[in-house]
Design a protein around this motif. Structure first.
Motif, short mmCIF file in Angstrom:
data_model
loop_
_atom_site.label_atom_id
_atom_site.label_comp_id
_atom_site.label_asym_id
_atom_site.label_seq_id
_atom_site.Cartn_x
_atom_site.Cartn_y
_atom_site.Cartn_z
N GLU A 126 0.82 -1.21 0.00
CA GLU A 126 0.00 0.00 0.00
C GLU A 126 0.85 1.26 0.00
N VAL A 127 1.96 1.24 0.74
CA VAL A 127 2.86 2.42 0.76
C VAL A 127 3.45 2.67 -0.62
N LEU A 128 3.86 1.60 -1.29
CA LEU A 128 4.47 1.76 -2.62
C LEU A 128 3.49 2.33 -3.64
N PRO A 161 7.78 13.00 4.38
CA PRO A 161 7.48 11.64 4.85
C PRO A 161 7.38 11.52 6.36
N ASN A 162 8.27 12.18 7.09
CA ASN A 162 8.20 12.11 8.55
C ASN A 162 6.94 12.77 9.09
N LEU A 163 6.56 13.91 8.51
CA LEU A 163 5.33 14.57 8.93
C LEU A 163 4.12 13.72 8.58
N TYR A 164 4.18 13.01 7.47
CA TYR A 164 3.11 12.12 7.06
C TYR A 164 2.97 10.96 8.05
N ALA A 165 4.11 10.36 8.44
CA ALA A 165 4.07 9.27 9.41
C ALA A 165 3.55 9.75 10.76
N LYS A 197 -3.41 5.47 12.82
CA LYS A 197 -3.00 4.36 11.97
C LYS A 197 -1.55 4.01 12.30
N PHE A 198 -1.36 3.40 13.45
CA PHE A 198 -0.01 3.15 13.94
C PHE A 198 0.72 2.13 13.06
N ASN A 199 0.01 1.13 12.59
CA ASN A 199 0.66 0.10 11.76
C ASN A 199 1.13 0.67 10.43
N TYR A 200 0.29 1.45 9.80
CA TYR A 200 0.66 2.05 8.51
C TYR A 200 1.74 3.11 8.69
N SER A 201 1.68 3.84 9.80
CA SER A 201 2.70 4.84 10.10
C SER A 201 4.06 4.17 10.27
N ALA A 202 4.11 3.05 10.97
CA ALA A 202 5.37 2.32 11.13
C ALA A 202 5.90 1.84 9.79
N THR A 203 5.01 1.44 8.90
CA THR A 203 5.42 0.99 7.57
C THR A 203 6.04 2.13 6.78
N VAL A 204 5.41 3.31 6.82
CA VAL A 204 5.96 4.48 6.13
C VAL A 204 7.34 4.82 6.66
N ALA A 205 7.51 4.77 7.98
CA ALA A 205 8.80 5.09 8.58
C ALA A 205 9.88 4.09 8.15
N ILE A 206 9.53 2.80 8.09
CA ILE A 206 10.51 1.78 7.71
C ILE A 206 10.90 1.93 6.25
#
Length: 305
Positions: free
Chosen positions: A71-73, A261-265, A274-283
């Motif tokens: 989803e992030v991609l 990206p950091n502000l988005y996360a 959306k903690f799970n999706y936020s962690a994915t964006v950060a990774i």
């Protein structure tokens, strides 16, 4: 007859003494390893763990594997934020490093009056906390209450709004450059100070001018320091957060929740829950940053060799 048992006893003791010596090293590095695992490895591992799950209103938290990464991609907001910091990197970092290089060369030339005061004056903005620096510049950027507004009122002109959607990224770049050019200047100046002075004397005896000395001696000596400063600047650009976060209240129409990206996360985690999706964006952003920084490091090592 007596020597053999003694040799056997001594031989039996050697492994135990060797083991004791090996544990001495671990006693020194143990505290660092413990702190490193606690504050670095554990958060990364937990973030990877979170990225493999998804919380739904119906069904609760469920394991989704790599679905969050897929989803992030395909996330247009993520790539918009990434493209913005990529443009910021491509424009701001070369300007900042060029200014830092010129300042380092000027200080090292020994032809400036009051070198100590000049050096500390350039480095001083780095000592200002990022939030304070952003608030200060945000006040000066203001068209109604700040310096720009006062200039417009005093001279009867209409300067462009630095916090408008078309100029806010350049305004943030100005803040970052003002704050970190002295830091990078100090890295480059430190590299110049370790150059053997006899090289300069030999070059002057051969009739080389200052420009020739800079090209033949100083710039080659700065390759390693420039690589380090570039890597730090790349990492800092991709981690851009404080400046847009602080300026968001002053420019709500220009800085969105996915400006970087950091502000988005951060917005996904604390505003969207959306903690799970936020962690994915950060990774994903961390992996991209690591790849680009490593590529720059390899390129710098090839030039040095």
């Amino acid at each position: 007859m007596v020597a053999a048992p003694q040799a056997g006893v001594l031989g039996a003791r050697r492994p135990s003494a060797s083991r004791r010596r090996s544990w001495v090293g671990w006693r020194f590095v143990g505290p660092f390893v413990a702190v490193f695992a606690l504050v670095f490895l554990a958060p990364i591992g937990y973030s990877i763990y979170l990225s493999l799950f998804r919380t739904r209103l119906i069904g609760g938290t469920a394991f989704v594997g790599a679905d969050n990464y897929t989803e992030v991609l395909g996330d247009a907001q993520f790539w918009s934020a990434f493209g913005r910091v990529a443009v910021f990197l491509a424009v701001q970092v070369p300007i900042m490093l060029l200014l830092a290089l010129l300042l380092a060369l000027a200080i090292d030339s020994g032809r400036l009056y009051g070198v100590g005061f000049f050096r500390i004056s350039v480095f001083l903005p780095y000592a200002v906390p990022t939030v304070v620096a952003t608030l200060m510049w945000g006040f000066m950027y203001g068209t109604r209450f700040g310096l720009v507004g006062n200039i417009n009122e005093a001279f009867g002109i209409s300067l462009p709004d630095p916090l408008s959607p078309g100029l806010v990224l350049a305004s943030i770049g100005n803040i970052v450059t003002w704050q970190f050019v002295g830091y990078n200047m100090l890295i480059l100046y430190s590299a110049l100070r370790v150059v053997d002075p006899t090289l300069y004397e030999a070059a002057e005896m051969d009739g080389a001018g200052q420009l020739r000395i800079i090209r033949a001696i100083k710039l080659p000596a700065l390759r390693g320091a420039l690589s380090i400063a570039t890597i730090f600047s790349i990492i800092g650009s991709f981690q851009l957060f404080n400046e847009p976060s602080v300026l968001k209240s002053l420019a709500p129409n220009a800085i969105t929740s996915y400006f970087t990206p950091n502000l988005y996360a951060y917005s996904l985690s604390f505003a969207g829950q959306k903690f799970n999706y936020s962690a994915t964006v950060a990774i994903v952003m961390g992996v991209i940053t690591m790849i680009i920084a490593y590529a720059v490091q390899l390129r710098g090592m090839r030039k040095e060799s």
